[in-house]
Design a protein around this motif. Structure first.
Motif, PDB file in Angstrom:
ATOM      1  N   ALA A   1     -30.009  -3.052  44.670  1.00 29.77           N
ATOM      2  CA  ALA A   1     -29.869  -2.250  43.457  1.00 29.77           C
ATOM      3  C   ALA A   1     -28.432  -1.785  43.258  1.00 29.77           C
ATOM      4  O   ALA A   1     -27.909  -1.783  42.141  1.00 29.77           O
ATOM      5  N   TYR A   2     -27.771  -1.397  44.339  1.00 24.87           N
ATOM      6  CA  TYR A   2     -26.395  -0.905  44.254  1.00 24.87           C
ATOM      7  C   TYR A   2     -25.453  -1.994  43.742  1.00 24.87           C
ATOM      8  O   TYR A   2     -24.668  -1.774  42.818  1.00 24.87           O
ATOM      9  N   PHE A   3     -25.535  -3.161  44.338  1.00 22.54           N
ATOM     10  CA  PHE A   3     -24.625  -4.236  43.939  1.00 22.54           C
ATOM     11  C   PHE A   3     -24.982  -4.797  42.561  1.00 22.54           C
ATOM     12  O   PHE A   3     -24.098  -5.198  41.806  1.00 22.54           O
ATOM     13  N   LYS A   4     -26.273  -4.819  42.230  1.00 25.56           N
ATOM     14  CA  LYS A   4     -26.683  -5.363  40.931  1.00 25.56           C
ATOM     15  C   LYS A   4     -26.321  -4.418  39.791  1.00 25.56           C
ATOM     16  O   LYS A   4     -25.701  -4.832  38.801  1.00 25.56           O
TER      17      LYS A   4
ATOM     18  N   GLY B   1     -26.371   2.357  39.559  1.00 25.89           N
ATOM     19  CA  GLY B   1     -26.061   2.011  38.186  1.00 25.89           C
ATOM     20  C   GLY B   1     -24.808   2.747  37.740  1.00 25.89           C
ATOM     21  O   GLY B   1     -24.124   3.372  38.552  1.00 25.89           O
ATOM     22  N   LYS B   2     -24.523   2.678  36.466  1.00 26.60           N
ATOM     23  CA  LYS B   2     -23.389   3.409  35.932  1.00 26.60           C
ATOM     24  C   LYS B   2     -23.727   4.899  35.876  1.00 26.60           C
ATOM     25  O   LYS B   2     -24.888   5.281  35.938  1.00 26.60           O
ATOM     26  N   GLU B   3     -22.691   5.721  35.746  1.00 22.14           N
ATOM     27  CA  GLU B   3     -22.894   7.168  35.814  1.00 22.14           C
ATOM     28  C   GLU B   3     -23.809   7.696  34.717  1.00 22.14           C
ATOM     29  O   GLU B   3     -24.470   8.719  34.887  1.00 22.14           O
ATOM     30  N   ASP B   4     -23.860   7.020  33.570  1.00 17.56           N
ATOM     31  CA  ASP B   4     -24.704   7.505  32.482  1.00 17.56           C
ATOM     32  C   ASP B   4     -26.057   6.789  32.405  1.00 17.56           C
ATOM     33  O   ASP B   4     -26.833   7.015  31.481  1.00 17.56           O
TER      34      ASP B   4
ATOM     35  N   GLY C   1     -30.446 -14.591  40.420  1.00 16.33           N
ATOM     36  CA  GLY C   1     -30.640 -13.160  40.224  1.00 16.33           C
ATOM     37  C   GLY C   1     -31.044 -12.756  38.827  1.00 16.33           C
ATOM     38  O   GLY C   1     -30.896 -11.578  38.456  1.00 16.33           O
ATOM     39  N   SER C   2     -31.591 -13.657  38.041  1.00 18.21           N
ATOM     40  CA  SER C   2     -32.013 -13.320  36.682  1.00 18.21           C
ATOM     41  C   SER C   2     -33.073 -12.215  36.695  1.00 18.21           C
ATOM     42  O   SER C   2     -34.032 -12.256  37.484  1.00 18.21           O
ATOM     43  N   LEU C   3     -32.914 -11.204  35.833  1.00 15.03           N
ATOM     44  CA  LEU C   3     -33.877 -10.110  35.753  1.00 15.03           C
ATOM     45  C   LEU C   3     -35.139 -10.507  35.007  1.00 15.03           C
ATOM     46  O   LEU C   3     -36.134  -9.776  35.026  1.00 15.03           O
TER      47      LEU C   3
ATOM     48  N   GLY D   1     -22.510  -4.943  39.150  1.00 13.92           N
ATOM     49  CA  GLY D   1     -22.696  -6.091  38.262  1.00 13.92           C
ATOM     50  C   GLY D   1     -22.818  -7.415  38.972  1.00 13.92           C
ATOM     51  O   GLY D   1     -22.584  -8.473  38.382  1.00 13.92           O
ATOM     52  N   ALA D   2     -23.193  -7.396  40.254  1.00 11.42           N
ATOM     53  CA  ALA D   2     -23.338  -8.633  41.029  1.00 11.42           C
ATOM     54  C   ALA D   2     -24.693  -9.274  40.737  1.00 11.42           C
ATOM     55  O   ALA D   2     -25.611  -8.623  40.254  1.00 11.42           O
ATOM     56  N   PRO D   3     -24.842 -10.580  41.044  1.00 14.24           N
ATOM     57  CA  PRO D   3     -26.158 -11.219  40.891  1.00 14.24           C
ATOM     58  C   PRO D   3     -27.192 -10.535  41.788  1.00 14.24           C
ATOM     59  O   PRO D   3     -26.854 -10.068  42.878  1.00 14.24           O
ATOM     60  N   GLY D   4     -28.431 -10.492  41.338  1.00  7.73           N
ATOM     61  CA  GLY D   4     -29.471  -9.811  42.114  1.00  7.73           C
ATOM     62  C   GLY D   4     -30.045 -10.673  43.214  1.00  7.73           C
ATOM     63  O   GLY D   4     -31.267 -10.847  43.303  1.00  7.73           O
TER      64      GLY D   4
END
Length: 508
Positions: free
Chosen positions: A154-157, A73-76, A434-436, A161-164
């Motif tokens: 998880a890394y790419f999603k 995910g992002k750093e925060d 890849g919809s969550l 921001g890639a499709p899951g």
């Protein structure tokens, strides 16, 4: 209905055709799948063995590499779920039904039919080998496979921001244009196809064990295909009801319930059974498992006239775990946002492995103790009825065994519902780009098809048919897994360069 991808329609047609083939009068589906499975096991058993070990080595390498500090995910971003809930969810989706099904059945089977060709059955050596190989089949290797798939998704999603979906992981390797074309569609179809039959295998195991437990515990009930169908239908209604409530209600609450019931059953048997023997058995076997892990990881029997044991057990398990990996990997990825790669891999590898080893020691250890020291014949129930009754056969020899059997049936049912619920979520996610939060109608369609597939497999060959299809569906996905590892590592290298540039700029 939510926008679905081409993969939805292709997978739907193939699944319906398969169910129709199996339901057709005088269908040859069992014969065809058995022949294919025999060819794959004979020709590619070594490939499964090397691949599964390679995935585990890759996961361990990432823990100690410089990439371990990167976040999913992002750093925060912070983790969405606390550790207890996270472990409960990944564990319930990953191995719940299987552990209950094989917890006593596998060790007692190995004890009476040892993996070592020269080992005497029901001997002390057979007991040691039985538990060690049970640890092996349910330990680091399967969770290494799951970790690789989940980590990539998880890394790419969450970071890129890639499709899951599985195909999105291959962008660094084959390019975005190919991923969005026929190649990407084929990759996602293979993942969905493997998921359908991998989950159907586990659902079939669940139906077999619930039916076997009911027949074993209550006079007048017979373990028939009709009873198994009724169980699948009932559980389908329950898991579809749960699926309607969403990830943060149905699956979350069921997963926590599973852990409570599992711990209750395990600790009761630990203290009601031969406690010292179980813990001594666990300690000594875990040491031999760690010591012999390299040998077992590459064990084949090329000079033996009877080399079926490795194919029937180890190769089947590796194929089963790989066929489950797109499902379990997608689900674990969905609930793992915000964790570092090092934290993620260590959690996925170590906690389920240690818990699984303790589980087998308690249930398998109790069954072996009953045979070795007390002269009870648990194995006759296994050979006469099936592995699904080993747990109930062992429980009838401990205090409050009848009550514990009821709790065991309840646990199997909740694991059954959780796995099926999770699978409908994953299949919905994989077929809606890849919809969550997949559409309820999409999840409903996949829920019904999962139940239909499991029913057909049981009707046409029982446990053998379930095992056979798992091995067949996992072969193409093994190749995809290797490509995913290469693509992921390539992206890590690119990320490392970017991080290095940022550090240099900040230093200036």
């Amino acid at each position: 209905m939510q926008q679905v991808s081409k993969v939805f329609y292709i997978s739907l047609v193939v699944a319906v055709l398969f169910i129709a083939w199996g339901a057709w009068p005088n269908s040859n589906i069992s014969e065809v799948t058995t022949n294919i499975q025999g060819f794959i096991t004979d020709k590619f058993g070594w490939f499964y063995l090397l691949s599964a070990t390679g995935f585990l080595i890759f996961a361990i390498y990432l823990v100690f590499s410089k990439y371990g500090k990167l976040k999913l995910g992002k750093e925060d971003d912070e983790p969405e779920y606390p550790y207890i809930t996270w472990f409960a969810m990944l564990f319930s989706a990953g191995m719940g039904i299987g552990l209950v099904f094989w917890g006593a059945g596998e060790p007692i089977s190995h004890f009476n039919a040892p993996p070592g060709l020269d080992t005497e059955a029901q001997s002390q050596t057979a007991a040691q080998e039985a538990m060690k190989y049970s640890f092996f089949h349910w330990g680091l290797h399967p969770w290494g496979i799951y970790a690789v798939v989940a980590l990539a998704l998880a890394y790419f999603k969450f970071r890129k921001g890639a499709p899951g979906v599985i195909s999105a992981v291959l962008v660094p390797l084959i390019g975005e244009k190919r991923v969005k074309g026929p190649i990407g569609t084929t990759v996602d179809f293979i993942a969905v196809f493997a998921t359908i039959f991998g989950v159907a295998t586990s659902l079939g195991f669940g139906a077999l064990q619930i039916a076997g437990g009911l027949a074993f515990q209550f006079d007048g009930i017979e373990n028939t295909v009709t009873l198994q169908f009724i169980i699948i239908a009932a559980v389908t209604i329950l898991f579809m009801t749960s699926a309607m409530t969403g990830l943060n209600k149905g699956i979350k609450y069921l997963s926590n319930t599973n852990i409570v019931l599992a711990l209750l059953l395990m600790f009761f048997l630990l203290f009601a059974g031969p406690t010292n023997f179980i813990m001594d058995y666990f300690t000594s076997t875990f040491g031999s498992y760690v010591r012999d892990l390299p040998y077992m990881s590459f064990r084949m029997t090329p000079f033996s006239e009877d080399s079926t044991w490795v194919g029937d057990w180890t190769i089947f398990y590796w194929a089963w775990w790989i066929s489950w990996s797109p499902f379990v990997g997608t689900f674990i990825a969905r609930v793992s946002k915000g964790r570092t790669i090092r934290e993620f891999i260590l959690g996925v590898l170590l906690v389920p492995t240690i818990f699984g080893a303790l589980w087998f020691s308690v249930f398998g250890g109790t069954a072996i103790n009953l045979e070795y020291f007390q002269g009870q014949d648990i194995y006759s129930d296994v050979t006469g009825i099936g592995e699904e009754v080993a747990l109930f056969s062992a429980l009838q020899h401990v205090p409050l065994g009848g009550i514990m059997s009821i709790i065991a049936l309840l646990l199997i049912s909740t694991f059954f519902i959780t796995s099926a619920d999770s699978a409908t979520f994953v299949l919905g996610m994989q077929t809606t780009n890849g919809s969550l939060n997949p559409d309820l109608k999409v999840k409903f369609i996949w829920g019904v098809l999962q139940a239909g597939t499991a029913s057909i497999l049981l009707a046409t060959g029982g446990l053998t048919a379930l095992q056979t299809v798992s091995i067949i569906t996992s072969l193409p996905f093994t190749v995809l897994l290797i490509l995913m590892c290469i693509s992921l590592f390539k992206e890590f290298q690119n990320e490392g360069k970017k991080v290095g540039i940022k550090k240099k700029n900040s230093a200036k």
